[in-house]
Write a protein that holds these residues in place. Structure first.
Motif, mmCIF file in Angstrom:
data_model
loop_
_atom_site.group_PDB
_atom_site.id
_atom_site.type_symbol
_atom_site.label_atom_id
_atom_site.label_comp_id
_atom_site.label_asym_id
_atom_site.label_seq_id
_atom_site.Cartn_x
_atom_site.Cartn_y
_atom_site.Cartn_z
ATOM 1 N N ILE A 89 35.008 43.073 -42.771
ATOM 2 C CA ILE A 89 35.700 41.853 -42.298
ATOM 3 C C ILE A 89 34.779 40.651 -42.461
ATOM 4 O O ILE A 89 33.576 40.746 -42.197
ATOM 5 C CB ILE A 89 36.189 42.029 -40.829
ATOM 6 C CG1 ILE A 89 37.012 40.820 -40.369
ATOM 7 C CG2 ILE A 89 35.027 42.282 -39.863
ATOM 8 C CD1 ILE A 89 37.794 41.059 -39.070
ATOM 9 N N ASP A 90 35.325 39.509 -42.901
ATOM 10 C CA ASP A 90 34.522 38.293 -43.089
ATOM 11 C C ASP A 90 34.001 37.758 -41.767
ATOM 12 O O ASP A 90 34.589 37.983 -40.710
ATOM 13 C CB ASP A 90 35.364 37.207 -43.765
ATOM 14 C CG ASP A 90 35.531 37.459 -45.257
ATOM 15 O OD1 ASP A 90 34.936 38.424 -45.760
ATOM 16 O OD2 ASP A 90 36.264 36.679 -45.896
ATOM 17 N N ALA A 91 32.928 36.988 -41.867
ATOM 18 C CA ALA A 91 32.221 36.521 -40.675
ATOM 19 C C ALA A 91 32.838 35.287 -40.034
ATOM 20 O O ALA A 91 32.478 34.910 -38.922
ATOM 21 C CB ALA A 91 30.778 36.213 -41.050
ATOM 22 N N ASP A 92 33.766 34.637 -40.728
ATOM 23 C CA ASP A 92 34.180 33.300 -40.282
ATOM 24 C C ASP A 92 35.370 33.294 -39.316
ATOM 25 O O ASP A 92 35.892 32.238 -39.004
ATOM 26 C CB ASP A 92 34.506 32.429 -41.496
ATOM 27 C CG ASP A 92 35.530 33.099 -42.407
ATOM 28 O OD1 ASP A 92 36.001 34.196 -42.061
ATOM 29 O OD2 ASP A 92 35.849 32.525 -43.458
ATOM 30 N N ARG A 93 35.801 34.452 -38.868
ATOM 31 C CA ARG A 93 36.913 34.598 -37.924
ATOM 32 C C ARG A 93 38.261 34.150 -38.488
ATOM 33 O O ARG A 93 39.178 33.844 -37.735
ATOM 34 C CB ARG A 93 36.629 33.895 -36.583
ATOM 35 C CG ARG A 93 35.470 34.536 -35.843
ATOM 36 C CD ARG A 93 35.187 33.870 -34.515
ATOM 37 N NE ARG A 93 36.025 34.367 -33.448
ATOM 38 C CZ ARG A 93 36.715 33.592 -32.621
ATOM 39 N NH1 ARG A 93 36.713 32.282 -32.776
ATOM 40 N NH2 ARG A 93 37.435 34.106 -31.662
ATOM 41 N N GLN A 94 38.372 34.113 -39.831
ATOM 42 C CA GLN A 94 39.692 33.821 -40.397
ATOM 43 C C GLN A 94 40.579 35.058 -40.263
ATOM 44 O O GLN A 94 41.770 34.951 -40.055
ATOM 45 C CB GLN A 94 39.556 33.408 -41.866
ATOM 46 C CG GLN A 94 39.008 31.999 -42.029
ATOM 47 C CD GLN A 94 39.133 31.515 -43.461
ATOM 48 O OE1 GLN A 94 38.326 31.864 -44.314
ATOM 49 N NE2 GLN A 94 40.149 30.727 -43.742
ATOM 50 N N TYR A 95 39.963 36.241 -40.410
ATOM 51 C CA TYR A 95 40.683 37.490 -40.158
ATOM 52 C C TYR A 95 40.474 37.848 -38.689
ATOM 53 O O TYR A 95 39.425 37.541 -38.109
ATOM 54 C CB TYR A 95 40.133 38.614 -41.048
ATOM 55 C CG TYR A 95 40.255 38.322 -42.525
ATOM 56 C CD1 TYR A 95 41.459 38.525 -43.196
ATOM 57 C CD2 TYR A 95 39.168 37.833 -43.254
ATOM 58 C CE1 TYR A 95 41.582 38.250 -44.554
ATOM 59 C CE2 TYR A 95 39.287 37.552 -44.612
ATOM 60 C CZ TYR A 95 40.487 37.759 -45.247
ATOM 61 O OH TYR A 95 40.609 37.488 -46.591
ATOM 62 N N LYS A 199 42.911 29.381 -40.110
ATOM 63 C CA LYS A 199 42.267 28.300 -40.847
ATOM 64 C C LYS A 199 40.750 28.414 -40.695
ATOM 65 O O LYS A 199 40.265 28.856 -39.654
ATOM 66 C CB LYS A 199 42.777 27.021 -40.178
ATOM 67 C CG LYS A 199 42.245 25.765 -40.710
ATOM 68 C CD LYS A 199 42.962 24.600 -40.019
ATOM 69 C CE LYS A 199 42.377 23.374 -40.636
ATOM 70 N NZ LYS A 199 41.959 22.320 -40.011
ATOM 71 N N ARG A 200 39.992 28.013 -41.729
ATOM 72 C CA ARG A 200 38.539 28.011 -41.585
ATOM 73 C C ARG A 200 38.137 26.675 -40.983
ATOM 74 O O ARG A 200 38.598 25.641 -41.435
ATOM 75 C CB ARG A 200 37.850 28.184 -42.934
ATOM 76 C CG ARG A 200 36.418 28.730 -42.772
ATOM 77 C CD ARG A 200 35.649 28.613 -44.052
ATOM 78 N NE ARG A 200 34.642 29.619 -44.361
ATOM 79 C CZ ARG A 200 33.553 29.880 -43.668
ATOM 80 N NH1 ARG A 200 33.328 29.299 -42.520
ATOM 81 N NH2 ARG A 200 32.673 30.749 -44.116
ATOM 82 N N HIS A 201 37.285 26.734 -39.950
ATOM 83 C CA HIS A 201 36.986 25.490 -39.254
ATOM 84 C C HIS A 201 35.831 24.702 -39.853
ATOM 85 O O HIS A 201 35.692 23.519 -39.601
ATOM 86 C CB HIS A 201 36.805 25.742 -37.756
ATOM 87 C CG HIS A 201 38.119 26.120 -37.123
ATOM 88 N ND1 HIS A 201 39.132 25.214 -36.945
ATOM 89 C CD2 HIS A 201 38.607 27.308 -36.728
ATOM 90 C CE1 HIS A 201 40.184 25.827 -36.434
ATOM 91 N NE2 HIS A 201 39.890 27.116 -36.298
HETATM 92 MG MG MG Z 1 36.814 32.608 -45.223
#
Ligand code: MG
Ligand code: GDP
Length: 295
Positions: A89-95, A199-201
Motif C-alpha cells: 500500500i502507498d504511503a500517502d494515504r490515498q488508499y 485526493k493527495r494532499h
Molecule cells: Mg499517491
C-alpha cells in the motif's frame, strides 16, 4: 497465516505515521498475525523515525533507488520474514488501510493476486492526464493478458507468497504491470476489488509534471509491447517498412514500363533496396526476440 503489510516511502513523514496507525487499527480488528514493514527509500526527512515510533518495522535503503527497485526489495524482505500474504500500500494515504481486510478476504477465498481497483471504486480526484494514462495502461495490459483489468497501475494490492516467489520483477519501469502480466502467464488467479482513492494532499513523489508523465507513459507502453509481444511489435514495424518499400518498388516498376525506365532513378532504386532490407531485418529481429522473450 502471516501477513506483512509493506509500504514504499520516499519523504513521507507527513502521512506515514497516520497510515501505520490506520493499518494497526484495521488489522487489529481481524485475527491475522501481521507485521508492518516500511521500505524507506533513502528519504531525506524523518520517514524512518516516524514509522518506527508508530510501530512499524523499517528497512532503509542507503540511497534513493526508485519505486521499482524498492518494490523488489519489499518482496525479498517479506519472503525472508516468512510472509504468507503480502499487502502493498502507498504511503500517502490515498488508499484506505481500512480496506486491507477486504483484499485479504479475496486471498482467503483462493485468489493469488488481488488488485484494489480505483476505476471500479471511487476516485476523489485524479488529474486528467493521469486518468488517461492509467486507462491506456489498463487497456494494453488487458489486451496482452486477455483478462479484463481496469486498473493495472494500482498501488494497493495483496498477493500470496507463491506470487512473490514465482513472479520475478525485472523491469524498472513497469513493475506494477509486469507483476500482472507474469502472474497471468503463471496461471495465478487474479481478482480486482473496487476501492476508494482519496485526493493527495501534497504533490506526487513520482510525477512532477503531467506532460513529462504522458511522454513517459507512452514510452513505457511501447516498452511493454516490445518486452511481452516482441513478434507483434517488430513484426508490425518491419511489415510497415516493407510496405513502404513495396509501394516504392511498384512505382519504380511502373516507371520502368511507362515512364522512361527505372534506371534513370538509380538513387531511388538503391533507397528502395535499403528500405526492403531494413524491413526484412526488423521482421527477423522479431522472430529472434520472440525466441528469447521474457516469460
Ligand atoms: Mg499517491
Ligand atoms: N521507494 C520509493 N517509493 C517512492 C518513490 N517515489 C514515490 N514513492 C512512493 O510510492 C508511492 C506512490 O507515490 P505517489 O507520489 O503517491 O505517486 P502517485 O500516487 O502516482 O502520484 C508513495 O508511497 C511514495 O512514497 C521512490 O523513489 N522510492
Amino acid at each position: 497465516m502471516k501477513v506483512i503489510v509493506t509500504i514504499p516511502a520516499y519523504n513521507e513523514e507527513k502521512t506515514i505515521g497516520r497510515l501505520v496507525a490506520d493499518i494497526r487499527k484495521a488489522m487489529g480488528q481481524t485475527n491475522y498475525n501481521y507485521r508492518i514493514l516500511v521500505l524507506d527509500d533513502g528519504s531525506k526527512d524523518r520517514t524512518a523515525e516516524v514509522s518506527k515510533k508508530a510501530g512499524a518495522m523499517v528497512y532503509s535503503l542507503p540511497k534513493n533507488y526508485g519505486l521499482a527497485e524498492a518494490f523488489k526489495t519489499e518482496i525479498e524482505r517479506c519472503l525472508e520474514m516468512k510472509a504468507d500474504i503480502i499487502v502493498h500500500i502507498d504511503a500517502d494515504r490515498q488508499y484506505q488501510a481500512s480496506e486491507i481486510p477486504k483484499l485479504l478476504a479475496e486471498v482467503k477465498k483462493g485468489y493469488d493476486l488481488v488488485l484494489g481497483s480505483r476505476f471500479k471504486g471511487k476516485i476523489e480526484e485524479m488529474p486528467l492526464v493521469k486518468r488517461l494514462g492509467n486507462m491506456a495502461f489498463s487497456r494494453v495490459i488487458s489486451q496482452i493478458t486477455g483478462l479484463e483489468i481496469s486498473d493495472a497501475q494500482t498501488g494497493f494490492r495483496a498477493f500470496t507468497k507463491e506470487v512473490a516467489e514465482q513472479v520475478p520483477i525485472t523491469s524498472n519501469h513497469t513493475y506494477t504491470q509486469e507483476q500482472i502480466i507474469r502472474a497471468v502467464r503463471h496461471k495465478f488467479r487474479i481478482k480486482e476489488v473496487p476501492i476508494y482513492f482519496a485526493k493527495r494532499h501534497d504533490e506526487s513523489r513520482l510525477i512532477s509534471n503531467p506532460f513529462g508523465y504522458a511522454i513517459r507513459a507512452w514510452i513505457n507502453i511501447i516498452r511493454i509491447y516490445r518486452d511481452y509481444e516482441p513478434l507483434k511489435f517488430f513484426g508490425w514495424t518491419g511489415t510497415s517498412i516493407l510496405l513502404i518499400g513495396f509501394i516504392l518498388g511498384l512505382w519504380l516498376v511502373y516507371f520502368q514500363f511507362f515512364g522512361g525506365g527505372a534506371f534513370r532513378h538509380l538513387g531511388l532504386m538503391m533507397l528502395d533496396i535499403l528500405i526492403i532490407t531494413i524491413g526484412i531485418q526488423i521482421v527477423i529481429f522479431g522472430f529472434i526476440a520472440d525466441m528469447l522473450r521474457k516469460h
